[in-house]
Scaffold this motif. Structure first.
Motif, PDB file in Angstrom:
ATOM      1  N   GLY A   1       3.784  -1.544   1.116  1.00  0.00           N
ATOM      2  CA  GLY A   1       3.422  -0.351   1.874  1.00  0.00           C
ATOM      3  C   GLY A   1       3.471  -0.553   3.374  1.00  0.00           C
ATOM      4  O   GLY A   1       3.579  -1.665   3.877  1.00  0.00           O
ATOM      5  N   SER A   2       3.398   0.568   4.102  1.00  0.00           N
ATOM      6  CA  SER A   2       3.513   0.553   5.559  1.00  0.00           C
ATOM      7  C   SER A   2       2.155   0.352   6.220  1.00  0.00           C
ATOM      8  O   SER A   2       1.117   0.276   5.550  1.00  0.00           O
ATOM      9  CB  SER A   2       4.144   1.863   6.039  1.00  0.00           C
ATOM     10  N   ASN A   3       2.143   0.302   7.531  1.00  0.00           N
ATOM     11  CA  ASN A   3       0.953   0.024   8.335  1.00  0.00           C
ATOM     12  C   ASN A   3      -0.135   1.077   8.088  1.00  0.00           C
ATOM     13  O   ASN A   3      -0.034   2.216   8.544  1.00  0.00           O
ATOM     14  CB  ASN A   3       1.370   0.002   9.814  1.00  0.00           C
ATOM     15  N   TYR A   4      -1.204   0.673   7.394  1.00  0.00           N
ATOM     16  CA  TYR A   4      -2.269   1.618   7.043  1.00  0.00           C
ATOM     17  C   TYR A   4      -3.037   2.070   8.276  1.00  0.00           C
ATOM     18  O   TYR A   4      -3.337   3.259   8.422  1.00  0.00           O
ATOM     19  CB  TYR A   4      -3.224   0.974   6.037  1.00  0.00           C
ATOM     20  N   LEU A   5      -3.355   1.155   9.164  1.00  0.00           N
ATOM     21  CA  LEU A   5      -4.159   1.510  10.331  1.00  0.00           C
ATOM     22  C   LEU A   5      -3.422   2.501  11.220  1.00  0.00           C
ATOM     23  O   LEU A   5      -3.991   3.523  11.631  1.00  0.00           O
ATOM     24  CB  LEU A   5      -4.530   0.255  11.123  1.00  0.00           C
TER      25      LEU A   5
ATOM     26  N   LEU B   1      -8.942  -0.483   4.775  1.00  0.00           N
ATOM     27  CA  LEU B   1      -8.133  -1.349   5.629  1.00  0.00           C
ATOM     28  C   LEU B   1      -8.055  -2.782   5.104  1.00  0.00           C
ATOM     29  O   LEU B   1      -7.179  -3.546   5.513  1.00  0.00           O
ATOM     30  CB  LEU B   1      -8.689  -1.348   7.054  1.00  0.00           C
ATOM     31  N   THR B   2      -8.961  -3.142   4.222  1.00  0.00           N
ATOM     32  CA  THR B   2      -8.928  -4.486   3.651  1.00  0.00           C
ATOM     33  C   THR B   2      -8.049  -4.555   2.399  1.00  0.00           C
ATOM     34  O   THR B   2      -7.964  -5.612   1.767  1.00  0.00           O
ATOM     35  CB  THR B   2     -10.352  -4.939   3.270  1.00  0.00           C
ATOM     36  N   GLN B   3      -7.379  -3.442   2.057  1.00  0.00           N
ATOM     37  CA  GLN B   3      -6.549  -3.391   0.859  1.00  0.00           C
ATOM     38  C   GLN B   3      -5.098  -3.100   1.243  1.00  0.00           C
ATOM     39  O   GLN B   3      -4.809  -2.636   2.345  1.00  0.00           O
ATOM     40  CB  GLN B   3      -7.063  -2.297  -0.082  1.00  0.00           C
ATOM     41  N   TYR B   4      -4.192  -3.362   0.302  1.00  0.00           N
ATOM     42  CA  TYR B   4      -2.794  -2.991   0.505  1.00  0.00           C
ATOM     43  C   TYR B   4      -2.645  -1.483   0.300  1.00  0.00           C
ATOM     44  O   TYR B   4      -3.265  -0.906  -0.597  1.00  0.00           O
ATOM     45  CB  TYR B   4      -1.894  -3.750  -0.467  1.00  0.00           C
ATOM     46  N   PRO B   5      -1.813  -0.827   1.115  1.00  0.00           N
ATOM     47  CA  PRO B   5      -1.727   0.641   1.056  1.00  0.00           C
ATOM     48  C   PRO B   5      -0.935   1.186  -0.130  1.00  0.00           C
ATOM     49  O   PRO B   5      -1.043   2.367  -0.448  1.00  0.00           O
ATOM     50  CB  PRO B   5      -1.037   1.014   2.376  1.00  0.00           C
TER      51      PRO B   5
END
Length: 399
Positions: free
Chosen positions: A247-251, A38-42
């Motif tokens: 990228g899109s919303n990882y969470l 979550l601390t990275q770009y997806p």
């Protein structure tokens, strides 16, 4: 204007079936296990687990093996609409074929990109192949073939119509003949009530010119902003080249992937029966109140009913009166590719309570009757005007 009490305008699922506890559990698990990610770009494709879950969703419904690495996660299906339109466009003024009545968000995106939209008439089987053929033939002669064909072929918005397999095959053959891509928007795919499931275009043709858009907005919740594009190389790379947001919303994707780890059908089986009841209640209300002057679609899936009203209804007065009574709907003009003031309206029923539907339809009926210029019975029996279907003979419906 009165506060809206009966909002038949917004296409959303039933809030009461939103799986709060299950999503809370999924979120807790995801945050504990995927905190570092979550601390990275997806990245351009997006969360791998979500892509795997959606590949399984497509495989279950279409009976095909889907490569998760050919899925591109998006911020809702509208980002997919825009990315594909940008990827396929060479210049402002390029042509695209759309359904005569189409989703307003798509129409707005294409207008912003300066596409020249050519409207294809609809009947109860969706986009009419003879009109597609006439448009492609004419545009080929004019040396301005469309960059793609856009269609919501299953539970079409706004009409609720479903395109049968035989017609899909016809349109595929026409598109192949003219080498025109097809962009199928299937965001209502799993909101199914009755009858057979028709195959997606990509399930009938493995050509890279088949581009597929889907979403979780209608089966789960629009607030998640989760959708995806399925495209085979080299088309996939062409679309990804238009992505600039890391990228899109990882969470949200990670939570949805955990929630859907066992497949999408368990949730659909909980939500769709409730939506079907609401559809039936809306249709029963229309039958009781308006059967002498209106005709409407009876969708086997999706969230919308398309109502044809008499031509002598003052549409502006109807809109104003309904809003004054606290009732909202979307007028046909919102869906027409040329913004024509047509004698239709769309009713969305998914998020309303049963009580709101029961109370709201009589109010709508009163408003329609009050805004008429006569007391004549209707002189039509179909929820679409077949005069439009003959227009392709002269191309008079084209831009």
């Amino acid at each position: 204007m009165s506060k809206i009490k009966y909002d038949f305008g917004s296409g959303r699922s039933d809030p009461a079936t939103f799986p709060v506890a299950a999503l809370q559990a999924a979120a807790t698990k995801v945050i504990e296990e995927q905190a570092e990610a979550l601390t990275q770009y997806p990245g351009n494709l997006g969360h791998e687990g979500m892509r795997i879950a959606m590949a399984e969703r497509e495989a279950d419904r279409e009976g095909l093996t889907i490569d998760p690495n050919h899925l591109l996660l998006t911020n809702g299906s509208m980002q997919g609409v825009t990315l594909t339109a940008e990827a396929l466009q060479d210049n402002p003024g390029d042509t695209v074929l759309v359904e005569e009545y189409c989703y307003p968000g798509t129409l707005s995106a294409y207008r912003s990109l300066k596409y020249d939209m050519v409207g294809i008439p609809l009947d109860e089987g969706g986009m009419c192949p003879d009109a597609v053929e006439a448009a492609l033939s004419r545009l080929a002669k004019e040396k301005r073939l469309p960059k793609f064909i856009y269609t919501i072929s299953t539970y079409q918005n706004p009409t609720g119509f479903v395109m049968p397999k035989a017609r899909r095959l016809q349109i595929i053959e026409l598109a192949k003949h003219y080498n025109v891509p097809i962009v199928e928007d299937n965001c209502y795919a799993d909101v199914h009530y009755d009858g057979p499931l028709e195959p997606a275009f990509y399930a009938l043709d493995d050509d890279p010119n088949q581009i597929y858009l889907c979403s979780l907005s209608k089966i789960l919740a629009p607030g998640l902003r989760l959708g995806y594009i399925y495209a085979r190389p080299p088309m996939l790379e062409k679309i990804m080249a238009r992505r600039h947001d890391a990228g899109s919303n990882y969470l949200a994707a990670a939570i949805a992937a955990e929630f859907y780890k066992g497949g999408i059908q368990a949730h659909a089986k909980a939500t769709n029966p409730v939506l079907k009841e609401k559809r039936d209640l809306t249709i029963a209300g229309l039958q009781s109140e308006l059967s002498d002057i209106c005709v409407w679609s009876e969708p086997v899936g999706g969230l919308f009913i398309w109502v044809r009203i008499p031509e002598d209804v003052d549409r502006k007065a109807l809109r104003d009166m309904a809003l004054g009574e606290g009732l909202n709907f979307l007028p046909g003009q919102s869906f027409h590719y040329q913004r024509k003031d047509v004698a239709y309206l769309r009713l969305a029923f998914g998020h309303l309570t049963f009580e709101q539907i029961s109370a709201g339809i009589p109010i709508l009926a009163k408003c329609i009757q009050s805004c008429r210029g006569s007391n004549e019975r209707r002189d039509f029996d179909s929820p679409v005007s077949y005069t439009h279907l003959r227009a392709h003979e002269t191309d008079s419906y084209l831009v």
